[in-house]
Scaffold this active site. Structure first.
Site, PDB file in Angstrom:
ATOM      1  N   TYR A  28     -56.112 -67.841  11.905  1.00  0.00           N
ATOM      2  CA  TYR A  28     -56.904 -66.773  11.103  1.00  0.00           C
ATOM      3  C   TYR A  28     -57.864 -66.427  12.110  1.00  0.00           C
ATOM      4  CZ  TYR A  28     -59.637 -65.686   6.943  1.00  0.00           C
ATOM      5  OH  TYR A  28     -60.182 -64.898   5.992  1.00  0.00           O
ATOM      6  N   TYR A 182     -54.157 -72.397  -2.482  1.00  0.00           N
ATOM      7  CA  TYR A 182     -54.954 -72.912  -1.713  1.00  0.00           C
ATOM      8  C   TYR A 182     -56.593 -72.796  -2.211  1.00  0.00           C
ATOM      9  CZ  TYR A 182     -58.434 -73.232   2.069  1.00  0.00           C
ATOM     10  OH  TYR A 182     -59.345 -73.499   3.221  1.00  0.00           O
ATOM     11  N   HIS A 183     -56.822 -71.608  -2.509  1.00  0.00           N
ATOM     12  CA  HIS A 183     -58.426 -71.638  -3.134  1.00  0.00           C
ATOM     13  C   HIS A 183     -58.677 -72.425  -4.250  1.00  0.00           C
ATOM     14  CE1 HIS A 183     -56.994 -68.068  -0.906  1.00  0.00           C
ATOM     15  NE2 HIS A 183     -57.999 -68.204  -0.308  1.00  0.00           N
ATOM     16  N   LYS A 547     -77.317 -67.126  -5.989  1.00  0.00           N
ATOM     17  CA  LYS A 547     -76.246 -66.890  -5.158  1.00  0.00           C
ATOM     18  C   LYS A 547     -76.395 -65.645  -4.693  1.00  0.00           C
ATOM     19  CE  LYS A 547     -73.010 -68.618  -3.850  1.00  0.00           C
ATOM     20  NZ  LYS A 547     -73.073 -69.223  -2.513  1.00  0.00           N
ATOM     21  N   ASP A 551     -71.715 -63.791  -0.506  1.00  0.00           N
ATOM     22  CA  ASP A 551     -71.078 -64.945  -0.380  1.00  0.00           C
ATOM     23  C   ASP A 551     -70.475 -65.297  -1.928  1.00  0.00           C
ATOM     24  OD1 ASP A 551     -70.529 -67.716   0.186  1.00  0.00           O
ATOM     25  OD2 ASP A 551     -72.583 -68.429   0.125  1.00  0.00           O
ATOM     26  N   HIS A 553     -68.957 -68.347  -2.091  1.00  0.00           N
ATOM     27  CA  HIS A 553     -68.786 -69.904  -2.321  1.00  0.00           C
ATOM     28  C   HIS A 553     -69.720 -70.568  -3.281  1.00  0.00           C
ATOM     29  CE1 HIS A 553     -67.491 -69.425   1.958  1.00  0.00           C
ATOM     30  NE2 HIS A 553     -66.697 -70.505   1.707  1.00  0.00           N
TER      31      HIS A 553
HETATM   32  C1  B12 Z   1     -64.486 -74.771  -0.508  1.00  0.00           C
HETATM   33  C2  B12 Z   1     -64.573 -73.444   0.861  1.00  0.00           C
HETATM   34  C3  B12 Z   1     -64.117 -72.250   0.436  1.00  0.00           C
HETATM   35  C4  B12 Z   1     -63.393 -71.926  -1.210  1.00  0.00           C
HETATM   36  C5  B12 Z   1     -64.758 -71.703  -1.898  1.00  0.00           C
HETATM   37  C6  B12 Z   1     -64.572 -72.194  -3.332  1.00  0.00           C
HETATM   38  C7  B12 Z   1     -65.647 -71.908  -4.321  1.00  0.00           C
HETATM   39  N1  B12 Z   1     -65.553 -71.410  -5.218  1.00  0.00           N
HETATM   40  O1  B12 Z   1     -66.823 -72.302  -3.940  1.00  0.00           O
HETATM   41  C8  B12 Z   1     -62.779 -70.940  -0.493  1.00  0.00           C
HETATM   42  C9  B12 Z   1     -61.585 -71.146  -0.151  1.00  0.00           C
HETATM   43  C10 B12 Z   1     -62.682 -69.710  -1.702  1.00  0.00           C
HETATM   44  C11 B12 Z   1     -63.416 -70.219   0.629  1.00  0.00           C
HETATM   45  C12 B12 Z   1     -63.444 -68.982   1.091  1.00  0.00           C
HETATM   46  C13 B12 Z   1     -64.040 -68.660   2.155  1.00  0.00           C
HETATM   47  N2  B12 Z   1     -64.703 -69.234   3.156  1.00  0.00           N
HETATM   48 CO1  B12 Z   1     -65.167 -71.193   2.815  1.00  0.00          CO
HETATM   49  N3  B12 Z   1     -65.440 -72.968   2.865  1.00  0.00           N
HETATM   50  C14 B12 Z   1     -65.160 -73.898   1.935  1.00  0.00           C
HETATM   51  C15 B12 Z   1     -65.611 -75.219   2.535  1.00  0.00           C
HETATM   52  C16 B12 Z   1     -64.291 -75.894   2.979  1.00  0.00           C
HETATM   53  C17 B12 Z   1     -66.320 -76.150   1.636  1.00  0.00           C
HETATM   54  C18 B12 Z   1     -67.531 -75.618   0.880  1.00  0.00           C
HETATM   55  C19 B12 Z   1     -67.895 -76.301  -0.347  1.00  0.00           C
HETATM   56  O2  B12 Z   1     -67.552 -75.870  -1.674  1.00  0.00           O
HETATM   57  N4  B12 Z   1     -68.126 -77.655  -0.424  1.00  0.00           N
HETATM   58  C20 B12 Z   1     -68.480 -78.499  -1.753  1.00  0.00           C
HETATM   59  C21 B12 Z   1     -69.792 -78.135  -2.214  1.00  0.00           C
HETATM   60  C22 B12 Z   1     -70.185 -79.023  -3.519  1.00  0.00           C
HETATM   61  O3  B12 Z   1     -70.773 -78.481  -1.323  1.00  0.00           O
HETATM   62  P1  B12 Z   1     -71.744 -77.503  -0.732  1.00  0.00           P
HETATM   63  O4  B12 Z   1     -71.545 -75.839  -1.078  1.00  0.00           O
HETATM   64  O5  B12 Z   1     -72.026 -77.499   0.721  1.00  0.00           O
HETATM   65  O6  B12 Z   1     -73.015 -77.859  -1.425  1.00  0.00           O
HETATM   66  C23 B12 Z   1     -73.608 -78.931  -1.224  1.00  0.00           C
HETATM   67  C24 B12 Z   1     -75.084 -78.916  -0.169  1.00  0.00           C
HETATM   68  O7  B12 Z   1     -74.674 -78.005   0.491  1.00  0.00           O
HETATM   69  C25 B12 Z   1     -75.935 -78.879  -1.096  1.00  0.00           C
HETATM   70  N5  B12 Z   1     -76.360 -77.141  -1.552  1.00  0.00           N
HETATM   71  C26 B12 Z   1     -75.415 -76.065  -1.494  1.00  0.00           C
HETATM   72  N6  B12 Z   1     -76.113 -75.231  -2.295  1.00  0.00           N
HETATM   73  C27 B12 Z   1     -77.443 -75.620  -2.741  1.00  0.00           C
HETATM   74  C28 B12 Z   1     -78.354 -75.148  -3.469  1.00  0.00           C
HETATM   75  C29 B12 Z   1     -79.459 -75.784  -3.788  1.00  0.00           C
HETATM   76  C30 B12 Z   1     -80.271 -75.024  -4.873  1.00  0.00           C
HETATM   77  C31 B12 Z   1     -79.316 -77.064  -3.323  1.00  0.00           C
HETATM   78  C32 B12 Z   1     -80.638 -77.677  -4.072  1.00  0.00           C
HETATM   79  C33 B12 Z   1     -78.351 -77.645  -2.904  1.00  0.00           C
HETATM   80  C34 B12 Z   1     -77.338 -77.137  -2.505  1.00  0.00           C
HETATM   81  O8  B12 Z   1     -75.798 -79.448  -2.488  1.00  0.00           O
HETATM   82  C35 B12 Z   1     -74.161 -79.533  -2.498  1.00  0.00           C
HETATM   83  C36 B12 Z   1     -74.057 -80.547  -3.232  1.00  0.00           C
HETATM   84  O9  B12 Z   1     -73.745 -81.715  -2.327  1.00  0.00           O
HETATM   85  C37 B12 Z   1     -66.451 -75.063   3.715  1.00  0.00           C
HETATM   86  C38 B12 Z   1     -66.598 -75.905   4.714  1.00  0.00           C
HETATM   87  C39 B12 Z   1     -67.330 -77.172   4.488  1.00  0.00           C
HETATM   88  N7  B12 Z   1     -66.315 -78.332   4.524  1.00  0.00           N
HETATM   89  O10 B12 Z   1     -68.248 -77.173   4.039  1.00  0.00           O
HETATM   90  C40 B12 Z   1     -66.012 -73.407   4.088  1.00  0.00           C
HETATM   91  C41 B12 Z   1     -66.875 -72.534   4.792  1.00  0.00           C
HETATM   92  C42 B12 Z   1     -68.178 -72.391   3.906  1.00  0.00           C
HETATM   93  N8  B12 Z   1     -66.142 -71.238   4.375  1.00  0.00           N
HETATM   94  C43 B12 Z   1     -66.170 -70.265   5.510  1.00  0.00           C
HETATM   95  C44 B12 Z   1     -65.411 -68.999   5.281  1.00  0.00           C
HETATM   96  C45 B12 Z   1     -65.741 -68.224   6.621  1.00  0.00           C
HETATM   97  C46 B12 Z   1     -64.842 -68.421   4.170  1.00  0.00           C
HETATM   98  C47 B12 Z   1     -64.472 -67.091   4.017  1.00  0.00           C
HETATM   99  C48 B12 Z   1     -65.428 -66.095   4.237  1.00  0.00           C
HETATM  100  C49 B12 Z   1     -63.176 -66.830   4.928  1.00  0.00           C
HETATM  101  C50 B12 Z   1     -62.691 -65.291   4.929  1.00  0.00           C
HETATM  102  N9  B12 Z   1     -63.050 -64.706   5.900  1.00  0.00           N
HETATM  103  O11 B12 Z   1     -62.111 -64.936   4.113  1.00  0.00           O
HETATM  104  C51 B12 Z   1     -64.049 -67.189   2.495  1.00  0.00           C
HETATM  105  C52 B12 Z   1     -64.692 -65.994   1.719  1.00  0.00           C
HETATM  106  C53 B12 Z   1     -65.262 -66.630   0.515  1.00  0.00           C
HETATM  107  C54 B12 Z   1     -66.226 -65.576  -0.025  1.00  0.00           C
HETATM  108  N10 B12 Z   1     -65.834 -64.725  -1.076  1.00  0.00           N
HETATM  109  O12 B12 Z   1     -67.533 -65.556   0.171  1.00  0.00           O
HETATM  110  C55 B12 Z   1     -67.104 -70.851   6.482  1.00  0.00           C
HETATM  111  C56 B12 Z   1     -68.371 -70.148   6.522  1.00  0.00           C
HETATM  112  C57 B12 Z   1     -68.838 -70.163   7.986  1.00  0.00           C
HETATM  113  C58 B12 Z   1     -70.244 -69.746   8.373  1.00  0.00           C
HETATM  114  N11 B12 Z   1     -71.288 -69.973   7.201  1.00  0.00           N
HETATM  115  O13 B12 Z   1     -70.713 -69.295   9.356  1.00  0.00           O
HETATM  116  C59 B12 Z   1     -66.971 -72.342   6.297  1.00  0.00           C
HETATM  117  C60 B12 Z   1     -68.188 -73.255   6.689  1.00  0.00           C
HETATM  118  C61 B12 Z   1     -65.726 -72.940   6.912  1.00  0.00           C
HETATM  119  C62 B12 Z   1     -65.881 -72.578   8.477  1.00  0.00           C
HETATM  120  N12 B12 Z   1     -66.094 -73.680   9.154  1.00  0.00           N
HETATM  121  O14 B12 Z   1     -65.379 -71.783   9.003  1.00  0.00           O
HETATM  122  N13 B12 Z   1     -64.185 -71.106   0.950  1.00  0.00           N
END
Ligand code: B12
Ligand SMILES: Nc1nc2c(ncn2[C@@H]2O[C@H](COP(=O)(O)OP(=O)(O)OP(=O)(O)O)[C@@H](O)[C@H]2O)c(=O)[nH]1
Ligand SMILES: [Mg+2]
Lengths: 673, 348
Positions: A28, A182-183, A547, A551, A553
């Site tokens: 990709y 997938y998503h 948010k 974005d 996510h």
């Molecule tokens: C799941 C995921 C998706 C899902 C999202 C589903 C959804 N509804 O959320 C799907 C498959 C849809 C998706 C799509 C995309 N994704 Co994505 N995705 C991920 C993934 C694998 C996990 C994120 C996640 O949900 N984690 C679980 C949650 C619970 O954790 P979290 O968000 O990190 O939040 C925790 C902490 O960060 C913190 N936190 C987060 N926010 C906040 C806010 C506050 C106030 C506080 C206190 C704490 C806090 O607390 C949370 C609990 O622990 C990450 C990589 C990774 N492993 O992290 C890539 C990632 C974020 N995705 C990425 C990308 C590029 C995309 C796309 C843009 C790809 C594309 N070109 O189409 C698309 C577009 C989505 C869009 N519309 O923006 C990149 C972003 C790159 C960057 N930042 O430079 C990542 C990092 C993957 C990668 N390495 O390339 N994605």
């Protein structure tokens, strides 16, 4: 080889042992701007890659031209920006369209991107019937999980059906849409939910096609045959093997029973895969390499349910976008699996296994019962609008997080065996992180201005006017969109015209009424702090979870919102894709004690600036603390803190109650000076 | 409570009463000025004062109320309060959003406050306030202000402080819309603090009428059947509602004709919104009787009952006869508190 032991051998038509061809290896790709991406594609093609998988940036996906305010922080960040046919021409410069298999991850604006592709082919004199590829174009999963929707569900479905109708007649090898589970798994779906929601989506689309009544029986069968899937595979790989087998069987049954498709070829479940990324960790990221390998098993082991195409995330998934080397390492995994092992020599390994059969039957039964429930409630569109499916996903995600916190689900390096020697991989000069060149965006905006200045304005306006009119009638919008493309209409203009005609849509967030099952000492400690706060100040701590930007996510924000309520906060959360202005205004109107921002798209630096500017304008900059969470690379921490961000959270802060504990401390520090 | 506590309570009440003598401080006066100029954050901060349950806020609430009363020629707004209630998911928020947009368009000088209430968790006490998701109001427009509030485990679809916040908003805006928690079979209290109540229902659902028949709920002033996306559905629903109202012998209050108080809307298709808006504006014009006193009495009694139960209520009735009944809500509240404390100390 003994004569009788041949069940493990596959023979070709001449009776010679044969083995299967491997699946397609996909990478990709796309970033920065059309020039950089074109170079990238050409070098990948030169290395022997046969298909292109195009990543578009968020403004393009959400229907904004690069010069729109909301686009600016996101240009070229997670994909390539496309503003007009001129951009498209550069993106595919020196790439023969009729020989390509081009897959575009595009949804809200998929009709537009397909129109640009077709217009480009026509301008180049390529026969459009020779074009091959896929537009992702599954809007139901956008509302549920991915977030790049624009229009209300009914209008989105209409655009999808328009594309099926147009493609079947004009671009017969194009997959107008790709049903995605997938998503859903990335948003928390269980295997049963993945099966049920994805198949419901397919049913919703096919029902709409039937209702349009635009195909004869033979054409309809072919249309069913064009439906392909994009599926996920997680760590429980035996269950995933069974899920894939269930998918194949159910699709065969549904297409036969519900749609009467006679030709078995058109009932085949064709699918591509990206393996699970949600479970890939920020902690000890090198372990992710093993996870990716294991996840690959689920979709390759069964010959009867093997994927057609596979793309793999990289070991540093939770750190940043992958660098070319990271992608290469994942590609090597596929090549080793396909060419070094004997996997492709055997017929199906699981036929006749009672264990597998029983598990498949169990998954099918549960999935059918869920599908029937949704159909009884009015079908896929209705279940989007009522939030039924979205709530189910948020509930599953909440359950998953709960199990991570209490250790019920073991994740090595995250909640077990957390001590270890630091990985040398992250000690590269770039820290294992990919950075996009920020100045490259200007080149994109300059090109956009040039296109606008050079185009025949009368033709462009006439095309847009026609688009607006035909949108209000029930005409197929493909032709007029292709005319728009040729008239050098921009992505923003095409989308705005349809926004005007259809309106915009904001799906339910699914967070209301969610409960977490987390019980811990940390929770008790947080609730004590909340009680003390109420005692001292006469109200519950209030937080807005925001948010901003494009974005999509949402998982993190949803979990934080649900967790805050669990801790005893009053939480305001109103979904994704808001502007910094929206969020600051809500924070002011609600007089909150803390603003929590969640950003994973890489635009945190620009968006925090916007936020603080807006707070400053309202005289609230130093009065309301701002905290930030998401994918925030460590090198950015210092400058974010200097701007005023009080605390930064990343994926390793998965213990939701200790996050809440920290937030209470931020609030108390602010209140008590 | 041991007797000594009552003695100290009386002392405390006296000191609060003394503090209430002080005029409104300059800072809050500025806040009030800005709020009256419809600046968002000042309004929000004042609302917080009216929401909070502590002595400081009580004193400030009193001072603000008194100040507003004394400066009625500067602070001239006196909003009509519309209570919007109905079953969960009937479209109350969406409809409120559309109503606001319609008002902004047709009454460009009108200022509107929306207060939306969501349920709190029984378990943690926290709440997810999500009504904003459904309202796409313009940003940075001073004419419309939105605030969420948690119900804080109160029954009746509102929070403990909704009444107080309404007292404030009434004086800052031209129109106040209060969206309650989606009601089930419980009593709706929003009628007690609004000048006009709107019951929002889903098409073809006769159940609301059943509540009214059972006397659980008083009759609203206006009925809205939302989600009438198609004409056919609208017609059928209206017919059904009319029939069940007739069957239940329910007559809408203050209305010559039942027909005039039933509206069919679709928030998503933007149908029937302008009609409903015009109706509510007419209501506003006609509104003459000042219901504020009655509303205040109801909530004062409710507070007494919550604090002192039935016994407290009967005492209050007794005190009421012997004492004058003027002053701000806060003064009355304190008066009861000290009367009861005095009474209890005398008892022993
Ligand atoms: C799941 C995921 C998706 C899902 C999202 C589903 C959804 N509804 O959320 C799907 C498959 C849809 C998706 C799509 C995309 N994704 Co994505 N995705 C991920 C993934 C694998 C996990 C994120 C996640 O949900 N984690 C679980 C949650 C619970 O954790 P979290 O968000 O990190 O939040 C925790 C902490 O960060 C913190 N936190 C987060 N926010 C906040 C806010 C506050 C106030 C506080 C206190 C704490 C806090 O607390 C949370 C609990 O622990 C990450 C990589 C990774 N492993 O992290 C890539 C990632 C974020 N995705 C990425 C990308 C590029 C995309 C796309 C843009 C790809 C594309 N070109 O189409 C698309 C577009 C989505 C869009 N519309 O923006 C990149 C972003 C790159 C960057 N930042 O430079 C990542 C990092 C993957 C990668 N390495 O390339 N994605
Ligand atoms: N078809 C249709 N759907 C509507 C209409 N109005 C609202 N909805 C949908 O109904 C659902 C609930 O709408 P809300 O406005 O949140 O309803 P509510 O009464 O405020 O809900 P609660 O506050 O949760 O009780 C949403 O999915 C809306 O999109 C309408 O006129 N027609
Ligand atoms: Mg609501």
């Amino acid at each position: 080889m003994s004569e009788k032991n041949t069940a493990h051998i596959m023979f070709d038509k001449d009776g010679k042992p044969k083995s299967d061809r491997p699946w397609i290896f996909r990478t990709y790709a796309g970033h920065t701007n059309v020039w950089a991406s074109n170079e990238l594609y050409r070098s990948n093609l030169a290395k022997g890659q046969t298909g292109l998988s195009i990543a578009l940036d968020l403004p393009t996906q959400c229907g904004y031209s690069s010069d729109h305010d909301i686009a600016k922080p996101e240009i070229g960040k997670v994909g390539v920006p496309i503003n007009s046919l001129d951009d498209m021409a550069i993106l595919f410069d020196n790439i023969p369209l009729d020989q390509m298999n081009t897959s575009m991850t595009i949804n809200g604006t998929s009709m537009w991107l397909l129109s640009l592709y077709i217009a480009l082919a026509e301008e180049q004199g390529v026969n459009i019937a020779d074009l091959k590829g896929t537009t992702q174009n599954d809007l139901i999963k956008e509302y549920l999980a991915r977030g790049t929707y624009i229009f209300p569900p009914e209008d989105s479905i209409r655009l999808i059906v328009d594309m099926y109708e147009y493609c079947l007649h004009n671009v017969p090898s194009w997959n107008a849409s790709n049903i995605c589970s997938y998503h859903l798994q990335e948003a928390g779906a269980t295997p049963v939910q993945e099966l049920a929601f994805a198949l419901t989506t397919a049913i919703t689309i096919l029902d709409a096609v039937k209702e349009r009544n635009c195909f004869n029986e033979e054409e309809f069968e072919r249309c069913v045959g064009r439906i392909s899937y994009f599926v996920n595979a997680g760590m429980r790989f035996v269950e995933e093997v069974c899920k894939m087998r269930a998918f194949c069987e159910m699709w065969d049954e549904i297409t036969q029973e519900r749609y009467g498709v006679k030709n078995p070829k058109f009932r085949r479940f064709r699918y591509g895969v990206q393996v699970n990324s949600l479970g890939l960790t920020e902690e000890q990221p090198e372990n992710n390499a093993w996870r990716i390998l294991i996840e690959t098993l689920g979709v390759t082991l069964s010959r009867n349910a093997r994927c057609r195409a596979l793309q793999l995330p990289a070991w540093n998934e939770a750190l940043s976008l992958p660098r070319p080397w990271d992608q290469q390492w994942s590609l090597r995994l596929q090549q080793i699996m396909a060419y070094e092992t004997d996997l492709l020599e055997y017929p199906d390994l699981f036929d006749g296994s009672h264990v597998i059969e029983s598990k498949v039957a169990d998954l099918k039964e549960q999935a059918y019962s869920e599908i029937n429930k949704i159909i009884d409630m009015g079908g896929g569109v209705e279940a989007v609008k009522t939030g039924y499916m979205k709530s189910a996903l948020v509930a599953s995600q909440g359950e998953r997080m709960g199990k991570l916190v209490n250790g019920e689900q073991v994740v090595v390096g995250k909640n077990r065996w957390t001590d270890g020697i630091e990985s040398p991989l992250v000690n590269d000069s770039d820290g294992g992180i990919f950075m996009v060149d920020a100045d490259a965006a200007q080149k994109t905006i300059d090109a956009l201005n040039k296109t606008r200045a050079a185009r025949d304005e009368t033709r462009a306006q006439a095309a847009l006017k026609r688009l607006g009119e035909e949108a209000k009638q029930s005409k197929n919008l493909m032709e007029v969109s292709i005319e728009c493309a040729k008239a050098r209409v921009t992505t923003g203009e095409w989308s705005d015209t349809l926004r005007e005609a259809f309106g915009e849509f904001r799906p339910p967030t699914g967070v209301e009424g969610q409960a977490l099952s987390i019980e811990s000492e940390t929770l008790d400690a947080v609730r004590k702090k909340v009680d003390a706060f109420i005692e001292q100040h006469g109200y519950r701590p209030r937080m807005v979870v925001g948010k901003p930007g494009l974005d999509g996510h949402s998982n993190g924000a949803e979990m934080i919102a649900v967790a805050a309520r669990h801790a005893g906060f009053d939480v305001i959360y109103f979904g994704i894709r808001l502007s910094a202005v929206d969020i600051v205004q809500s924070a002011l109107e609600e007089n909150v004690d803390v603003i929590g921002i969640s950003l994973l798209s890489g635009s945190h630096n620009e968006i925090t600036d916007q936020l603080f500017d807006e707070l400053e304008k309202n005289g609230a900059k130093d009065s309301i603390p701002v905290i930030l969470g998401g994918i925030i690379p460590t090198p950015d921490f210092d400058s974010l803190h200097a701007k005023g961000v009080k605390r930064i959270f990343t994926p390793k802060d998965f213990d939701l109650m200790s996050v809440m504990n920290d937030i209470m401390d931020v609030i108390n520090t602010q209140k008590n000076g | 409570m041991p007797l000594s506590k009552h003695h100290s309570l009386i002392k405390e009440l006296e000191s609060i009463q003394a503090a209430m003598e002080a005029p409104l401080d300059a800072e809050t006066r500025t806040l009030l000025e800005k709020a009256y100029a419809l600046e968002k954050w000042p309004i929000a901060q004042l609302i917080s004062i009216f929401e909070r349950n502590n002595t400081d806020s009580l004193i400030k609430r009193h001072a603000i109320s008194q100040y507003l009363a004394a400066n009625a020629d500067t602070y001239t707004r006196q909003a009509t309060v519309i209570g919007l209630t109905g079953t969960p998911g009937a479209g109350k928020s969406s409809l409120t959003g559309e109503l606001c947009l319609s008002l902004l368009k047709h009454q460009p000088d009108m200022s509107i406050a929306v207060l939306a209430i969501d349920p709190s968790s029984q378990e943690s006490g926290g709440a997810l306030l999500g009504d904003r998701t459904r309202m796409q109001l313009p940003v940075n427009d001073k004419r419309v202000f939105f605030r969420s509030q948690a119900s804080h485990l109160d029954l009746g679809g509102m929070g403990k402080s909704t009444f107080h916040v309404m007292r404030l908003l009434r004086r800052l805006f031209d129109l106040v819309i209060i969206e309650t928690v989606g009601i089930g079979q419980s009593e709706i209290e929003v009628q007690r603090l609004s000048d006009h109540t709107v019951l929002v229902m889903q098409p073809l659902a006769g159940d609301q009428v059943q509540f009214m028949k059972a006397g659980i709920m008083e009759v609203p002033n206006t009925f809205v059947i939302n989600k009438c996306d198609e004409d056919e559905l609208a017609r059928k629903s209206k017919h059904l509602l009319n029939a069940s109202l007739k069957l239940a012998k329910i007559h809408v209050r203050n209305e010559e004709s039942q027909e005039q108080s039933i509206f069919m809307t679709s928030a998503t298709k933007r149908r029937g919104i302008d009609e409903l808006m015009t109706h509510l504006m007419a209501v506003r014009e006609q509104q003459q009787v000042d219901q504020v006193a009655a509303q205040e009495e109801y909530f004062l009694n409710k507070w007494i009952q919550q604090a002192y139960g039935e016994f407290g209520l009967s005492l209050a009735e007794y005190f009421n006869k012997s004492s004058e009944d003027s002053g701000t809500f806060e003064q009355k509240e304190l008066r009861y508190k000290s009367q009861i404390a005095n009474f209890l100390t005398k008892l022993s």
